[in-house]
Motif scaffolding. Structure first.
Motif, PDB file in Angstrom:
ATOM      1  N   TYR A  25       0.827  -1.201   0.000  1.00  0.00           N
ATOM      2  CA  TYR A  25       0.000   0.000   0.000  1.00  0.00           C
ATOM      3  C   TYR A  25       0.860   1.250   0.000  1.00  0.00           C
ATOM      4  CZ  TYR A  25      -3.440   3.309   1.856  1.00  0.00           C
ATOM      5  OH  TYR A  25      -4.246   4.392   2.063  1.00  0.00           O
ATOM      6  N   ARG A  26       1.959   1.204   0.745  1.00  0.00           N
ATOM      7  CA  ARG A  26       2.863   2.355   0.757  1.00  0.00           C
ATOM      8  C   ARG A  26       3.529   2.539  -0.594  1.00  0.00           C
ATOM      9  NH1 ARG A  26       4.405   5.095   5.451  1.00  0.00           N
ATOM     10  NH2 ARG A  26       5.986   6.079   4.174  1.00  0.00           N
ATOM     11  N   GLY A  27       3.854   1.419  -1.258  1.00  0.00           N
ATOM     12  CA  GLY A  27       4.412   1.533  -2.607  1.00  0.00           C
ATOM     13  C   GLY A  27       3.433   2.223  -3.543  1.00  0.00           C
TER      14      GLY A  27
ATOM     15  N   ALA B  51       1.905  -2.135  16.457  1.00  0.00           N
ATOM     16  CA  ALA B  51       2.082  -0.681  16.502  1.00  0.00           C
ATOM     17  C   ALA B  51       2.980  -0.202  15.373  1.00  0.00           C
ATOM     18  CB  ALA B  51       2.654  -0.273  17.850  1.00  0.00           C
ATOM     19  N   GLY B  52       3.998  -0.988  15.028  1.00  0.00           N
ATOM     20  CA  GLY B  52       4.861  -0.603  13.918  1.00  0.00           C
ATOM     21  C   GLY B  52       4.142  -0.643  12.599  1.00  0.00           C
ATOM     22  N   ILE B  53       3.296  -1.661  12.396  1.00  0.00           N
ATOM     23  CA  ILE B  53       2.570  -1.766  11.137  1.00  0.00           C
ATOM     24  C   ILE B  53       1.565  -0.637  11.020  1.00  0.00           C
ATOM     25  CG2 ILE B  53       0.977  -3.194   9.825  1.00  0.00           C
ATOM     26  CD1 ILE B  53       2.337  -5.603  10.939  1.00  0.00           C
ATOM     27  N   ILE B 116      10.799  -1.690   8.953  1.00  0.00           N
ATOM     28  CA  ILE B 116      10.611  -2.606   7.827  1.00  0.00           C
ATOM     29  C   ILE B 116       9.445  -2.169   6.969  1.00  0.00           C
ATOM     30  CG2 ILE B 116       9.864  -4.937   7.262  1.00  0.00           C
ATOM     31  CD1 ILE B 116      11.627  -6.008   9.305  1.00  0.00           C
ATOM     32  N   VAL B 117       8.340  -1.758   7.587  1.00  0.00           N
ATOM     33  CA  VAL B 117       7.138  -1.495   6.811  1.00  0.00           C
ATOM     34  C   VAL B 117       7.178  -0.109   6.183  1.00  0.00           C
ATOM     35  CG1 VAL B 117       4.664  -1.209   7.005  1.00  0.00           C
ATOM     36  CG2 VAL B 117       5.756  -3.099   8.113  1.00  0.00           C
ATOM     37  N   HIS B 118       7.665   0.878   6.905  1.00  0.00           N
ATOM     38  CA  HIS B 118       7.470   2.250   6.428  1.00  0.00           C
ATOM     39  C   HIS B 118       8.707   2.900   5.850  1.00  0.00           C
ATOM     40  CE1 HIS B 118       3.432   2.510   8.035  1.00  0.00           C
ATOM     41  NE2 HIS B 118       3.881   1.867   9.081  1.00  0.00           N
ATOM     42  N   ILE B 119       9.867   2.338   6.112  1.00  0.00           N
ATOM     43  CA  ILE B 119      11.058   3.065   5.677  1.00  0.00           C
ATOM     44  C   ILE B 119      11.779   2.333   4.556  1.00  0.00           C
ATOM     45  CG2 ILE B 119      13.257   3.984   6.427  1.00  0.00           C
ATOM     46  CD1 ILE B 119      12.101   4.628   9.024  1.00  0.00           C
ATOM     47  N   PHE B 120      11.859   1.020   4.679  1.00  0.00           N
ATOM     48  CA  PHE B 120      12.591   0.312   3.620  1.00  0.00           C
ATOM     49  C   PHE B 120      11.664  -0.160   2.535  1.00  0.00           C
ATOM     50  CE2 PHE B 120      16.509   0.823   5.329  1.00  0.00           C
ATOM     51  CZ  PHE B 120      16.590   0.445   6.648  1.00  0.00           C
TER      52      PHE B 120
END
Lengths: 106, 120
Positions: A25-27, B51-53, B116-120
């Motif tokens: 989704y971010r992609g 929380a990270g996701i 992992i989810v938001h930066i890479f």
């Protein structure tokens, strides 16, 4: 207990799938150049479901609570060990109140 | 009648002020504390990943952790069938034990999942 473990593994797999969906989704958001305000609704549902499953697993897998009363039904010592020569009965336990109506259990 | 040996599982320990028991079975008490510790640590890790996701940053994440620990306490009390006296010697043990250790695991997995989810 194996069922609780399987439920826990399943919950963790659901979390991984939700993470992968959020990455995709971010992609998509990067392509359309919008800002990330929160994951899509179905990802939130998936995360809550995974959280509930993992909570269930965290309760059932480690084991049951055991009673700490020394005089409850499952804590009774009803037979003497074989090494009676080393057992001492003249200790400070004689100050505890005595239960006169306990039944022997075989 | 067959005899079987008991290996000193009945230790006497008395404490005053918090419970009315003169003595309790310390091995079962340790078993109960171990169960609470495992449950809280595992749920802290899972909560960190969630929380990270979800993309929480700053205070929202810690509020999420507090909520998660409150729900865990309620569920643990329900697992003890609401009669804490049978399984523990004080309320503080089941409500507060493992809170800070779980916080560190939560922050670790929170930053890990967020990266992992938001930066890479």
């Amino acid at each position: 207990m194996a069922l609780g473990f399987a439920i826990g593994v399943f919950g963790v797999l659901i979390l991984f799938h939700a993470a992968y969906s959020t990455i995709q989704y971010r992609g998509l958001l990067k392509i359309t150049e919008e800002e990330f305000s929160g994951p899509p609704f179905n990802v939130v549902i998936e995360l809550s479901l995974g959280l509930v499953l993992c909570m269930w697993a965290a309760l059932t897998v480690p084991g049951k609570f055991l009673s700490i009363h020394p005089d409850s039904e499952e804590n009774r010592i009803v037979s003497l060990p074989a090494n009676l020569d080393f057992m001492i009965f003249n200790h400070r336990g004689k100050v505890f109140p005595v239960e006169m109506d306990l039944k022997l259990k075989h | 009648m067959a005899v079987h040996s008991e290996s000193g599982s009945q230790e006497k320990k008395s404490s005053n002020g918090v419970n009315e028991l003169l003595t309790f079975n310390a091995e079962n008490m340790q078993n109960n504390m171990k169960i609470i510790y495992y449950s809280r640590t595992f749920l802290s890790i899972i909560g960190g990943v969630v929380a990270g996701i979800l993309g929480f940053t700053g205070l929202k994440g810690f509020v999420f952790y507090l909520l998660l620990m409150a729900v865990t306490s309620v569920v643990l009390v329900a697992k003890a069938k609401f009669s804490i006296q049978t399984y523990f010697d004080s309320w503080n043990r089941v409500l507060l034990d493992g809170f800070l250790g779980g916080l560190m695991s939560f922050v670790l997995f929170w930053t890990f999942a967020y990266d992992i989810v938001h930066i890479f």
